[in-house]
Design a protein around this motif. Sequence first.
Motif, PDB file in Angstrom:
ATOM      1  N   VAL A 154      30.657  -2.059  15.172  1.00 33.62           N
ATOM      2  CA  VAL A 154      31.023  -1.993  16.582  1.00 33.62           C
ATOM      3  C   VAL A 154      29.868  -2.538  17.416  1.00 33.62           C
ATOM      4  O   VAL A 154      28.717  -2.165  17.204  1.00 33.62           O
ATOM      5  CB  VAL A 154      31.351  -0.545  16.998  1.00 33.62           C
ATOM      6  CG1 VAL A 154      31.598  -0.458  18.495  1.00 33.62           C
ATOM      7  CG2 VAL A 154      32.557  -0.045  16.222  1.00 33.62           C
ATOM      8  N   CYS A 155      30.191  -3.457  18.310  1.00 37.25           N
ATOM      9  CA  CYS A 155      29.152  -4.030  19.164  1.00 37.25           C
ATOM     10  C   CYS A 155      29.256  -3.463  20.565  1.00 37.25           C
ATOM     11  O   CYS A 155      30.335  -3.383  21.145  1.00 37.25           O
ATOM     12  CB  CYS A 155      29.300  -5.550  19.234  1.00 37.25           C
ATOM     13  SG  CYS A 155      28.731  -6.354  17.750  1.00 37.25           S
ATOM     14  N   LEU A 156      28.092  -3.063  21.102  1.00 37.51           N
ATOM     15  CA  LEU A 156      28.003  -2.591  22.484  1.00 37.51           C
ATOM     16  C   LEU A 156      27.458  -3.730  23.313  1.00 37.51           C
ATOM     17  O   LEU A 156      26.387  -4.259  23.013  1.00 37.51           O
ATOM     18  CB  LEU A 156      27.009  -1.434  22.576  1.00 37.51           C
ATOM     19  CG  LEU A 156      27.461  -0.022  22.284  1.00 37.51           C
ATOM     20  CD1 LEU A 156      26.251   0.882  22.372  1.00 37.51           C
ATOM     21  CD2 LEU A 156      28.516   0.411  23.269  1.00 37.51           C
ATOM     22  N   ILE A 157      28.203  -4.126  24.326  1.00 37.44           N
ATOM     23  CA  ILE A 157      27.657  -5.136  25.226  1.00 37.44           C
ATOM     24  C   ILE A 157      27.655  -4.554  26.629  1.00 37.44           C
ATOM     25  O   ILE A 157      28.290  -3.534  26.898  1.00 37.44           O
ATOM     26  CB  ILE A 157      28.462  -6.455  25.186  1.00 37.44           C
ATOM     27  CG1 ILE A 157      29.914  -6.192  25.582  1.00 37.44           C
ATOM     28  CG2 ILE A 157      28.394  -7.081  23.806  1.00 37.44           C
ATOM     29  CD1 ILE A 157      30.708  -7.473  25.805  1.00 37.44           C
ATOM     30  N   GLY A 158      26.939  -5.220  27.501  1.00 38.52           N
ATOM     31  CA  GLY A 158      26.892  -4.733  28.871  1.00 38.52           C
ATOM     32  C   GLY A 158      25.619  -5.190  29.539  1.00 38.52           C
ATOM     33  O   GLY A 158      24.658  -5.556  28.860  1.00 38.52           O
TER      34      GLY A 158
ATOM     35  N   HIS B 167      22.826  -8.761  22.818  1.00 36.50           N
ATOM     36  CA  HIS B 167      23.097  -9.792  23.816  1.00 36.50           C
ATOM     37  C   HIS B 167      23.562 -11.068  23.132  1.00 36.50           C
ATOM     38  O   HIS B 167      23.829 -12.063  23.797  1.00 36.50           O
ATOM     39  CB  HIS B 167      21.830 -10.079  24.635  1.00 36.50           C
ATOM     40  CG  HIS B 167      21.522  -9.019  25.637  1.00 36.50           C
ATOM     41  ND1 HIS B 167      22.432  -8.603  26.575  1.00 36.50           N
ATOM     42  CD2 HIS B 167      20.407  -8.279  25.853  1.00 36.50           C
ATOM     43  CE1 HIS B 167      21.886  -7.665  27.327  1.00 36.50           C
ATOM     44  NE2 HIS B 167      20.660  -7.430  26.898  1.00 36.50           N
ATOM     45  N   GLU B 168      23.608 -11.032  21.784  1.00 32.51           N
ATOM     46  CA  GLU B 168      24.041 -12.221  21.034  1.00 32.51           C
ATOM     47  C   GLU B 168      25.561 -12.213  20.945  1.00 32.51           C
ATOM     48  O   GLU B 168      26.144 -11.739  19.966  1.00 32.51           O
ATOM     49  CB  GLU B 168      23.437 -12.204  19.626  1.00 32.51           C
ATOM     50  CG  GLU B 168      21.922 -12.130  19.576  1.00 32.51           C
ATOM     51  CD  GLU B 168      21.271 -13.439  19.989  1.00 32.51           C
ATOM     52  OE1 GLU B 168      21.958 -14.484  19.946  1.00 32.51           O
ATOM     53  OE2 GLU B 168      20.090 -13.408  20.372  1.00 32.51           O
ATOM     54  N   MET B 169      26.209 -12.743  21.963  1.00 34.91           N
ATOM     55  CA  MET B 169      27.670 -12.648  22.019  1.00 34.91           C
ATOM     56  C   MET B 169      28.341 -13.410  20.880  1.00 34.91           C
ATOM     57  O   MET B 169      29.345 -12.964  20.328  1.00 34.91           O
ATOM     58  CB  MET B 169      28.182 -13.194  23.352  1.00 34.91           C
ATOM     59  CG  MET B 169      27.646 -12.432  24.531  1.00 34.91           C
ATOM     60  SD  MET B 169      28.071 -10.699  24.489  1.00 34.91           S
ATOM     61  CE  MET B 169      26.854 -10.024  25.586  1.00 34.91           C
ATOM     62  N   GLY B 170      27.766 -14.548  20.519  1.00 33.22           N
ATOM     63  CA  GLY B 170      28.341 -15.334  19.430  1.00 33.22           C
ATOM     64  C   GLY B 170      28.364 -14.520  18.149  1.00 33.22           C
ATOM     65  O   GLY B 170      29.364 -14.490  17.412  1.00 33.22           O
TER      66      GLY B 170
ATOM     67  N   ARG C  69      35.208  -9.525  32.864  1.00 31.06           N
ATOM     68  CA  ARG C  69      35.288 -10.976  33.093  1.00 31.06           C
ATOM     69  C   ARG C  69      34.037 -11.477  33.806  1.00 31.06           C
ATOM     70  O   ARG C  69      33.447 -12.485  33.421  1.00 31.06           O
ATOM     71  CB  ARG C  69      36.535 -11.297  33.921  1.00 31.06           C
ATOM     72  CG  ARG C  69      37.768 -11.584  33.067  1.00 31.06           C
ATOM     73  CD  ARG C  69      38.802 -12.369  33.844  1.00 31.06           C
ATOM     74  NE  ARG C  69      39.409 -11.588  34.927  1.00 31.06           N
ATOM     75  CZ  ARG C  69      40.456 -10.772  34.746  1.00 31.06           C
ATOM     76  NH1 ARG C  69      41.003 -10.632  33.557  1.00 31.06           N
ATOM     77  NH2 ARG C  69      40.938 -10.104  35.765  1.00 31.06           N
ATOM     78  N   ALA C  70      33.614 -10.736  34.847  1.00 34.70           N
ATOM     79  CA  ALA C  70      32.446 -11.153  35.626  1.00 34.70           C
ATOM     80  C   ALA C  70      31.202 -11.183  34.741  1.00 34.70           C
ATOM     81  O   ALA C  70      30.402 -12.122  34.793  1.00 34.70           O
ATOM     82  CB  ALA C  70      32.237 -10.199  36.800  1.00 34.70           C
ATOM     83  N   PHE C  71      31.073 -10.134  33.903  1.00 35.34           N
ATOM     84  CA  PHE C  71      29.909 -10.058  33.013  1.00 35.34           C
ATOM     85  C   PHE C  71      29.900 -11.244  32.050  1.00 35.34           C
ATOM     86  O   PHE C  71      28.879 -11.922  31.887  1.00 35.34           O
ATOM     87  CB  PHE C  71      29.944  -8.729  32.250  1.00 35.34           C
ATOM     88  CG  PHE C  71      28.921  -8.630  31.156  1.00 35.34           C
ATOM     89  CD1 PHE C  71      27.579  -8.490  31.460  1.00 35.34           C
ATOM     90  CD2 PHE C  71      29.301  -8.680  29.812  1.00 35.34           C
ATOM     91  CE1 PHE C  71      26.632  -8.391  30.455  1.00 35.34           C
ATOM     92  CE2 PHE C  71      28.355  -8.592  28.808  1.00 35.34           C
ATOM     93  CZ  PHE C  71      27.023  -8.445  29.128  1.00 35.34           C
TER      94      PHE C  71
ATOM     95  N   ILE D 142      27.309 -14.419  31.350  1.00 33.17           N
ATOM     96  CA  ILE D 142      26.757 -14.718  30.032  1.00 33.17           C
ATOM     97  C   ILE D 142      27.003 -16.174  29.681  1.00 33.17           C
ATOM     98  O   ILE D 142      26.106 -16.878  29.191  1.00 33.17           O
ATOM     99  CB  ILE D 142      27.403 -13.806  28.957  1.00 33.17           C
ATOM    100  CG1 ILE D 142      27.056 -12.352  29.206  1.00 33.17           C
ATOM    101  CG2 ILE D 142      27.015 -14.241  27.561  1.00 33.17           C
ATOM    102  CD1 ILE D 142      25.644 -11.978  28.836  1.00 33.17           C
ATOM    103  N   ILE D 143      28.214 -16.641  29.953  1.00 36.38           N
ATOM    104  CA  ILE D 143      28.540 -18.031  29.634  1.00 36.38           C
ATOM    105  C   ILE D 143      27.691 -18.973  30.472  1.00 36.38           C
ATOM    106  O   ILE D 143      27.148 -19.965  29.972  1.00 36.38           O
ATOM    107  CB  ILE D 143      30.044 -18.291  29.857  1.00 36.38           C
ATOM    108  CG1 ILE D 143      30.855 -17.555  28.789  1.00 36.38           C
ATOM    109  CG2 ILE D 143      30.350 -19.792  29.790  1.00 36.38           C
ATOM    110  CD1 ILE D 143      32.324 -17.446  29.098  1.00 36.38           C
ATOM    111  N   GLU D 144      27.493 -18.599  31.736  1.00 38.01           N
ATOM    112  CA  GLU D 144      26.656 -19.437  32.597  1.00 38.01           C
ATOM    113  C   GLU D 144      25.227 -19.503  32.072  1.00 38.01           C
ATOM    114  O   GLU D 144      24.547 -20.507  32.240  1.00 38.01           O
ATOM    115  CB  GLU D 144      26.658 -18.884  34.033  1.00 38.01           C
ATOM    116  CG  GLU D 144      27.877 -19.323  34.813  1.00 38.01           C
ATOM    117  CD  GLU D 144      28.068 -18.508  36.085  1.00 38.01           C
ATOM    118  OE1 GLU D 144      27.203 -17.669  36.403  1.00 38.01           O
ATOM    119  OE2 GLU D 144      29.110 -18.704  36.739  1.00 38.01           O
ATOM    120  N   ALA D 145      24.774 -18.379  31.468  1.00 34.59           N
ATOM    121  CA  ALA D 145      23.413 -18.370  30.918  1.00 34.59           C
ATOM    122  C   ALA D 145      23.357 -19.094  29.583  1.00 34.59           C
ATOM    123  O   ALA D 145      22.294 -19.184  28.967  1.00 34.59           O
ATOM    124  CB  ALA D 145      22.936 -16.927  30.753  1.00 34.59           C
TER     125      ALA D 145
END
Lengths: 247, 386
Positions: A32-36, A196-199, A235-237, A241-244
């Motif tokens: 399970v991944c926690l993002i935020g 923070h590694e979304m990929g 979505r905003a978050f 992330i995509i912008e970064a």
Amino acid sequence: MAFLEIKGVHKEFGAFQVLRGVNLDVIEHQVVCLIGPSGCGKSTLLRCINGLEKIQGGEIRLEDDRVSGPGIDGDKLRQNVGIVFQSFNLFPHMSVIENVTLAPTKVLKMSRVEAEAKAMVLLKRIGLEAKAREYPDRLSGGQQQRVAIVRALAMEPKLMLLDEITSALDPELVSEVLNIVRDLAKQGMTMLLATHEMGFAKEVASKVCFLYEGVVHEEGPPAQIFGDPKEERTRAFLKRIIEAGRL
Amino acid sequence: MTDFPAPSQHLPRRSDGFSVAAMLFAGLCVLAAFGTTRLMRGALTGLGVYASAWEIVFGLTIAGSGTLFWPALRSLVVTAKARAARARNDIVELRIETAAAKDHAFITFGWGAFALCIFGFISFVLTNDAAVGKTFFLLPLIQAKWWLVTKQFLLNNLFIFVATEILVLVWGLMVALARLIPGKAGRPIRALAIIYCDVFRGIPAIVTLYLIGFGIPTSGLSDLIVPHIVGLFIDLSAMSVAEVRAVTRIPVSWWCVLALTLTYGAYVAEVYRAGIESIHWSQVSAARSLGLSYIQTMRYVIVPQAVRRIMAPLLNDFIGLQKDTALVQVVGVVDAFNQSRIIAANAFNLSAVTIVAILFVLITIPQARFVDKLTERDNARMRAGG
Ligand SMILES: Nc1ncnc2c1ncn2[C@@H]1O[C@H](COP(=O)(O)OP(=O)(O)OP(=O)(O)O)[C@@H](O)[C@H]1O
Ligand SMILES: [Mg+2]
């Protein structure tokens, strides 16, 4: 039935409420991944599960046994739950092998010979058996994090908590650490990781949880969270992330 | 935005002044050497130990101080080169030569100051027909009495501080850990530790020595306890009162050990505490997360790291402790200083006290170097490589 159940967990530092009723389940062999966003309480949640922080409300259950609240033997709990932090993990005054064998010999009362033999097997698996007698400051950041993972594994935990273990690393060192986590996932280790590694989350996660304002704002399979998030905040978050350039 | 001057505009300051000053300073040192050797010749003649062989020593002294002209001269030469470079507008060359000129000048200053200190000391000892020297360094007296003083040093000072240091290492750590005990339940223990540190750091060591060294034996406290302990090993019932006294009397120097342990335990506890608190809290997290208990975390992770950091301040306290063993004479222990004062009073000469001073310095130096070595070794092991 979930392996790890987090029900309505509240955590505050003084007047500051970090967690305001977090609900989260981890099923055995799941990742399970926690993002935020930064400061949303990912590290705090992991530290609470591990008993390093006391919670002010709610309940945490591991294998259907309550592991939070009064009367809990924190040391026993922590033998079953390994945690690796962002940085400052290793003991600088001990060599790699001493770092890895400390807890097995002192806590599990394993013999030194046995502990070292096991440690060497683990170190071999991450390709660091040649560094067994080195001191942590002579290792690269990535090597240090790999040793930290191995040190936690040496206690044969049932659950691994990984707290942004790659965020202090140079980009080229990230993959060597993630490869180990990938291997662990394949072997069926139950893991809860803040990242923070979304990929990477997309690739290994069974479930992704978006932590926001002290609660799990949205959760679901990675394809849904990353592909089609339901909540505006998520979505905003993800957009940021995509912008970064991190997805 | 501010305009930064182009690098080429940063011309180094001229080194001419340094070079000239170095030449003058070298000259001054040679003059001082002349003066000192004259004084030595006079004093040695006065003492009746002058021989022409001394002239070789004097010659060497003057020649030695003359070598100070060598770096001063090189400084001058390099300064001349720098001047040429400045004229050619060769900035790189100019920077190199100026730096070198300053280096040479500072070599002259450094060694010159060193030589001047030595000359100053020799002159001080030899002025007034070596009267100063005879007061502090009367060789026949030193020869006759050094063993007497050294023996007391070994028997009393050395015994007291070695025993105290061992006890303090353990006691100080216990107090520090008591002060850091976590949680609500630990509060009274923490309070006790704080009170202890405040009290015993506050009381002058000499007062604690006095109170314990006289107080405990006089109050009969030791007679109340010690016979019971000794009685476990020796049968006291068949002995007369005087015999019991003899086997159960505790030497005063042991009370001194106790007093100094209490005093220095408070200091060392603070040093330990500072060391423990300087270890990043995440080390505690890392250790606890592996299932180690609080005690195990302290024992295997925190204290070993703390001890490495406090080596130097710990040595400081130990040297302070070693010197404070000269205070034990207030309770009647004949330590080296007390012994030397007796000799000094009889001989109207302080040379025996000089022996004590030398003894204290002599034991300090190897410890300082030992700690340097240890620190170096740990640093090399834990941080080098990179
Ligand atoms: N010991 C503490 N005392 C007071 N406040 C704390 C403490 N630990 C964390 N916090 C606060 O709790 C909040 C959550 O911190 P946490 O470290 O859990 O965030 P995070 O989600 O892990 O952030 P990041 O992604 O930057 O690591 C932060 O605002 C932080 O300032
Ligand atoms: Mg964090």
